[in-house]
Write an enzyme that holds these catalytic residues in place. Structure first.
Site, PDB file in Angstrom:
ATOM      1  N   GLU A 182      19.004  47.202  56.909  1.00  0.00           N
ATOM      2  CA  GLU A 182      20.318  47.470  56.341  1.00  0.00           C
ATOM      3  C   GLU A 182      19.937  47.905  54.734  1.00  0.00           C
ATOM      4  OE1 GLU A 182      19.124  44.554  56.820  1.00  0.00           O
ATOM      5  OE2 GLU A 182      19.450  43.005  55.224  1.00  0.00           O
TER       6      GLU A 182
ATOM      7  N   HIS B 288      14.365  44.098  56.397  1.00  0.00           N
ATOM      8  CA  HIS B 288      15.788  44.377  56.379  1.00  0.00           C
ATOM      9  C   HIS B 288      16.289  45.796  56.595  1.00  0.00           C
ATOM     10  CE1 HIS B 288      16.874  40.334  55.007  1.00  0.00           C
ATOM     11  NE2 HIS B 288      15.709  40.284  54.610  1.00  0.00           N
TER      12      HIS B 288
ATOM     13  N   CYS C   4      15.758  39.265  59.697  1.00  0.00           N
ATOM     14  CA  CYS C   4      15.343  37.973  58.901  1.00  0.00           C
ATOM     15  C   CYS C   4      15.746  36.795  59.147  1.00  0.00           C
ATOM     16  CB  CYS C   4      15.476  38.471  57.153  1.00  0.00           C
ATOM     17  SG  CYS C   4      14.299  37.577  56.246  1.00  0.00           S
TER      18      CYS C   4
END
Lengths: 186, 291
Positions: free
Chosen positions: A172, A170, A79
């Site tokens: 993660e 994202h 991002c």
């Protein structure tokens, strides 16, 4: 293997948690002293790219890290991290000289609008379907010299160019799949 | 709201972590804040210190003023509504605000009920003095929490008190057995499931920022040291002698809150801090609004 996570602002701890779960050693980069010892990869997290850009300059981290990336250090930007890697940022705002600008892609910031435009979906990354969270996300509008790894509704959301990997979503937050791909680049 | 939306709203707060959210009243101030490295701005007509000085009823800002700030910067823009004012919140949602602060800084519209935030697509941040308040706001749908502090004073003592209270209660929950947790839920006036999840994870289920009374880089670093995941600065910046320099210094202090050399460096020559009033000198305790 030792991975540095840029920890100036944003969702850096989430990346650490994924690396922990994969039993990969990591450390936070907040100041020049933190990058004195060698390391094998760099993660640039999500957050505000303008904030991180200013702090990179203020703390004297921009040039040394940029050099490492240009010398082949594997780097993974999510991002805001992808924005910091992009050579070309569409439209206004991002001040020149406050990003790494090492990856030959064009990126459009806040491409889906404000928070109401944030969305979740599941799509293929390098041929495997994974969960993708887009938070006030950018879009990669052009990959000049590299490989497109994922698209959502025709828009490029992940790309790789040699030692550099960028996702506009994202990973993660939901999966370790992209981190494992990144570790495979080392 | 859909589960995904709730999750995405919590995620946005995660992206703000380690950052400074600054109160701004004009597009020019918003630019200064962004250039200094603010990770978001809070658009409002009057900063808390002036609200305090002017008195009277304080309401949501003019949507035109908020829209101009939205146009001026690329970082997320937040704005405040009165506690319990569902319609002010709907108006901000209609202009696609990135985050709504249901805030005790404004005059409460409802002295019993908070907004049912679970019915909104845009995210909310709410203030809390203790763990019970924080969890009640989360149960109502808040996807981010901040300490109340005492806004517009430049006095950090209340924010410290609130952060310490929240963190101490979380640590206490983490050491409790299940039967003790049932009782704790009763005392905190929140559902058992929420209490159990805090106990299991050792943290709030949403991001927790510090707010209220932050005036110096050292104040901001102190709040990070006490467990804040980021900092709101209201009057502290634009009521000071050199807003630009102070804003930059506070941003750096939050990132490197444990590097005392850097903290010493950024604390130098900042000019005048906001004058401040201590908590014993004020008549209106904003932190007492909304429990």
């Amino acid at each position: 293997m030792r991975i540095g996570i840029l920890a100036l602002q944003g969702a850096f701890i989430e990346h650490k948690h994924v690396l922990d779960s994969l039993h990969v050693e990591s450390f936070e980069i907040r100041r020049l002293r933190d990058i004195e010892s060698p390391f094998d990869g760099l993660i640039i997290p999500g957050g505000e790219s303008t904030t991180m850009g200013k702090l990179l300059v203020e703390l004297g981290l921009l040039e040394p890290l940029k050099q490492k990336i240009e010398n082949g250090l594997p780097v993974f930007g999510t991002c805001a991290g992808a924005i910091l890697l992009a050579k070309d940022i569409e439209g206004a705002a991002q001040g020149q000289g406050t990003t790494f600008a090492t990856m030959d892609i064009t990126i459009q910031r806040n491409a889906y609008g404000r928070q109401l435009g944030s969305f979740f979906t599941e799509e293929k990354f390098n041929d495997t379907v994974i969960p993708m969270s887009f938070i006030r996300a950018p879009i990669i509008t052009k990959v000049n010299n590299g490989e497109v790894l994922a698209t959502v509704n025709g828009d490029i959301v992940a790309a790789r160019q040699g030692n550099q990997l960028a996702t506009t979503f994202h990973p993660e937050l939901k999966t370790d799949f992209v981190h494992r791909y990144f570790l495979g680049m080392m | 709201m859909s589960k995904n939306r709730t999750e995405l709203n919590k995620n946005l707060a995660q992206m703000l972590k380690g950052g400074v959210i600054m109160d701004v009243t004009t597009p020019e101030q918003a630019k200064i804040a962004e250039d200094a490295g603010a990770c978001a701005v809070m658009a409002l007509e009057r900063i808390p210190a002036d609200i305090r000085a002017v008195g009277g009823v304080s309401r949501m800002s003019d949507p035109t003023m908020i829209s101009e700030i939205q146009k001026a910067v690329s970082v997320p823009v937040m704005a405040k509504v009165r506690i319990g004012h569902t319609i002010e919140a709907r108006i901000l949602e209609a202009i696609e605000i990135d985050y709504i602060d249901e805030s005790e800084v404004l005059t409460p519209a409802d002295d019993v009920y908070h907004i049912d935030k679970s019915q909104f697509a845009v995210p909310f941040v709410c203030g809390a003095k203790d763990l019970g308040e924080a969890l009640r706001r989360i149960q109502e749908g808040a996807s981010m929490i901040r300490t109340k502090g005492e806004p517009g004073t430049g006095d950090i003592v209340q924010a410290v008190r609130h952060m310490r209270a929240i963190m101490a209660d979380i640590r206490r929950l983490s050491s409790m057995s299940k039967d003790e947790l049932y009782h704790a839920a009763k005392l905190l006036q929140v559902p058992y499931e929420l209490v159990a999840s805090v106990a299991a994870n050792g943290k709030l289920p949403v991001v927790n920022f510090a707010a209220g009374g932050v005036a110096t880089p050292a104040d901001a670093a102190l709040m990070m040291h006490l467990g804040a995941e980021g900092v709101f600065v209201g009057s502290g910046i634009f009521k000071s002698g050199d807003p630009q320099k102070r804003a930059k210094a506070i941003v750096k202090a939050v990132t490197n809150y444990a590097d005392y050399g850097i903290l010493a460096e950024v604390s130098r020559g900042l000019g005048e801090a906001m004058v401040g009033i201590n908590e014993n000198e004020i008549e209106i305790m904003m932190a007492e609004r909304g429990k």
